[in-house]
Design a protein around this motif. Sequence first.
Motif, PDB file in Angstrom:
ATOM      1  N   SER A  67       0.687  -0.928   0.226  1.00 21.17           N
ATOM      2  CA  SER A  67      -0.132   0.190   0.392  1.00 21.17           C
ATOM      3  C   SER A  67       0.808   1.533   0.346  1.00 21.17           C
ATOM      4  O   SER A  67       2.047   1.200   0.333  1.00 21.17           O
ATOM      5  N   PRO A  68       0.360   2.347  -0.202  1.00 23.41           N
ATOM      6  CA  PRO A  68       1.340   3.322  -0.259  1.00 23.41           C
ATOM      7  C   PRO A  68       1.634   3.816   0.838  1.00 23.41           C
ATOM      8  O   PRO A  68       2.589   4.260   1.188  1.00 23.41           O
TER       9      PRO A  68
ATOM     10  N   TYR B 130      -1.934   0.145  -6.614  1.00 24.62           N
ATOM     11  CA  TYR B 130      -0.303  -0.077  -6.019  1.00 24.62           C
ATOM     12  C   TYR B 130       1.034  -1.423  -6.266  1.00 24.62           C
ATOM     13  O   TYR B 130       1.666  -1.050  -6.283  1.00 24.62           O
TER      14      TYR B 130
ATOM     15  N   THR C  12       1.747  -1.325  -9.205  1.00 26.37           N
ATOM     16  CA  THR C  12       2.830  -0.091  -9.576  1.00 26.37           C
ATOM     17  C   THR C  12       4.291  -0.642  -9.072  1.00 26.37           C
ATOM     18  O   THR C  12       5.435  -0.459  -9.715  1.00 26.37           O
TER      19      THR C  12
END
Length: 634
Positions: free
Chosen positions: A192-193, A226, A229
């Motif tokens: 997660s960010p 995410y 990414t």
Amino acid sequence: MSPGRAIVTPSDPGWAVFVPGDPGQLTGGYGYVRELVEGLDRLGQPITLQGLPGRFPRVDQQARDALDGALSRLPDGTTVIIDGLALGGCPEAAERHCHRLHLVALVHHALADETGLGKADRQHFLATERRALAAVDRVITTSESTARGLGRFNVPASRVAVVRPGVRPPVKSSEHGAVTDGLHILCLAHLSPRKAQHHLVEALSRLSADGWECELAGSADRDPDYARTVMSMIREQGLSDRVRVTGELSGPALEQAFHRANLFVLPSLYEGYGMVIDEALAHGLPVIASNGGALADTADRPGCVTYPAGEVDALTALIHERLQYPHRLMQQQQAARQSARALRTWDQAAREFQQAIAGSLPAGSDFDASWLALREPADHAARSTTLTDQAVAWLQDRNSPVVADIGAGTGSNWRYLSRALEARSVGHYQWHLFEQDAVLVDGAGVAGSAHQVHVQRLEAGNMDDLLPTPLDLLTASALIDLVSRPWLEALASAVARRRAAVLVVLSYAGRFRLMPEHEADEDLRQQVNQHQHGDKGTGAACGPEASDCLAQALEARGYAVHRDSSPWHLDGRHRELQKALMEGWVEAARAQLASGKEESGWLDQWLADRFRQVDEGTLVIEVDHIDLLGLPPS
């Protein structure tokens, strides 16, 4: 006048715990809840854990109905612990049931602190969580960092307790590979960010030397965008043969991951505690962590090094240093093993959790140790030395005098009077300290055969049986404004039967002043004084009239009663106490207005104005108290 809160008495000893979604989720927060529930069960505390369907924390209708329905099915007086992820976005349910249930919020970190929120979402969660926390009786956090941040939600410090996580010992002793074999890095967190695995991948891509590998273990399903990414970064940087994304791990697979590693890295931008730090240390792993949120405290121990959250250059340098200089990693490993021996167990955490909740129930105290410690210097400075000297002189004429301190709390009154007795060279004397909250009195520091501690609740019906005989002086501090007239009558009868003197100090007198003045001061004062007469567990409290009530009861029994003022004078040297005191006033006023269904929004503005003055050092608060000394007829 002290911040306090009347709590309903649970009719059912069983506790209920609610979390959003599946309670078996493999995150630190859900793990904390599961471990505590199991620990409380081992302590003999009946407890159930239930997951709630629906979308949280930005709740949908299914989530609202689920929480409201779950609370509706519980009998009056049940103690309910609600995870902050379920409670913070759904204040309506807490507001609807707070008057019949004992609600406890478990806050891992504020919802508004989640990484990636837009301004509108952040403001939304600040508003909903403020409402939700105003409706609960107790807030328990997992770290001091989170507890400190609750001030912006108008949660008084007196209602907050910190229960740090425990840790399970590893299944087997850790035998990690030699550091000369290179770095074997483990990062355990769902992708997660906020966990910021992309920072770790970027740092690894900058390493010039070979001899390292990294495992990213954690769910890729919570934020699939995410996760994609991060995996794209790994491919684009040519790291696919060195950085593995292994998904959620548990049981033997997780143990194997810990044993494969010789360095643990946590690049999170923010954590409410960071339980994986404890797990890594328990396995003997040295740790590199950011200082985001509570990590500055969690990783502040041997075996851990921290860097400023979000600074990839600093993270790169720390990893490179351990890759180039293996002996430094070895030294850090040794330090990590030392920290492992000092880790607390989940049974310890469960006991603290149980005490934190029990300390807010009527069988305990309305106050916590942090509030009592905060007010103690102001109490000692305010007390009437004239009446103290007269009470000590009374004891000097007695042989081996016996003193009883009721509502002893953490021992402030005992400490003050003990010093006064020693200064006047009073010989052998015996103390009896009565306090209904074992959590508070455990910290009183009473030792020696000359002192006895009684963890008992003094009531009108048992007072004469429980107070010692003989008794030369009965004393109390900041107590009688919270009790009823029948309670004070029973007290007067019990001490008169023993022909004991009475020294009762720091009773709220119904008046406080703030300089500079504010247009809402008088309205606030009226609401606070009305709230003071509410039932605090012994019937309608005497409130500001308590000193008059006790004086009348003692004089009717032939006592000579002397009174003196003992005002608090709080200025820029008492900023924390000023804030805690005003938070207590606002809480009392808000409860009073709610009982009459009156609007209370003006209290937020008043408190914001006053807090700004505290921060500027321009606010002065005076609170009137009364000390009372009653001497029996000769």
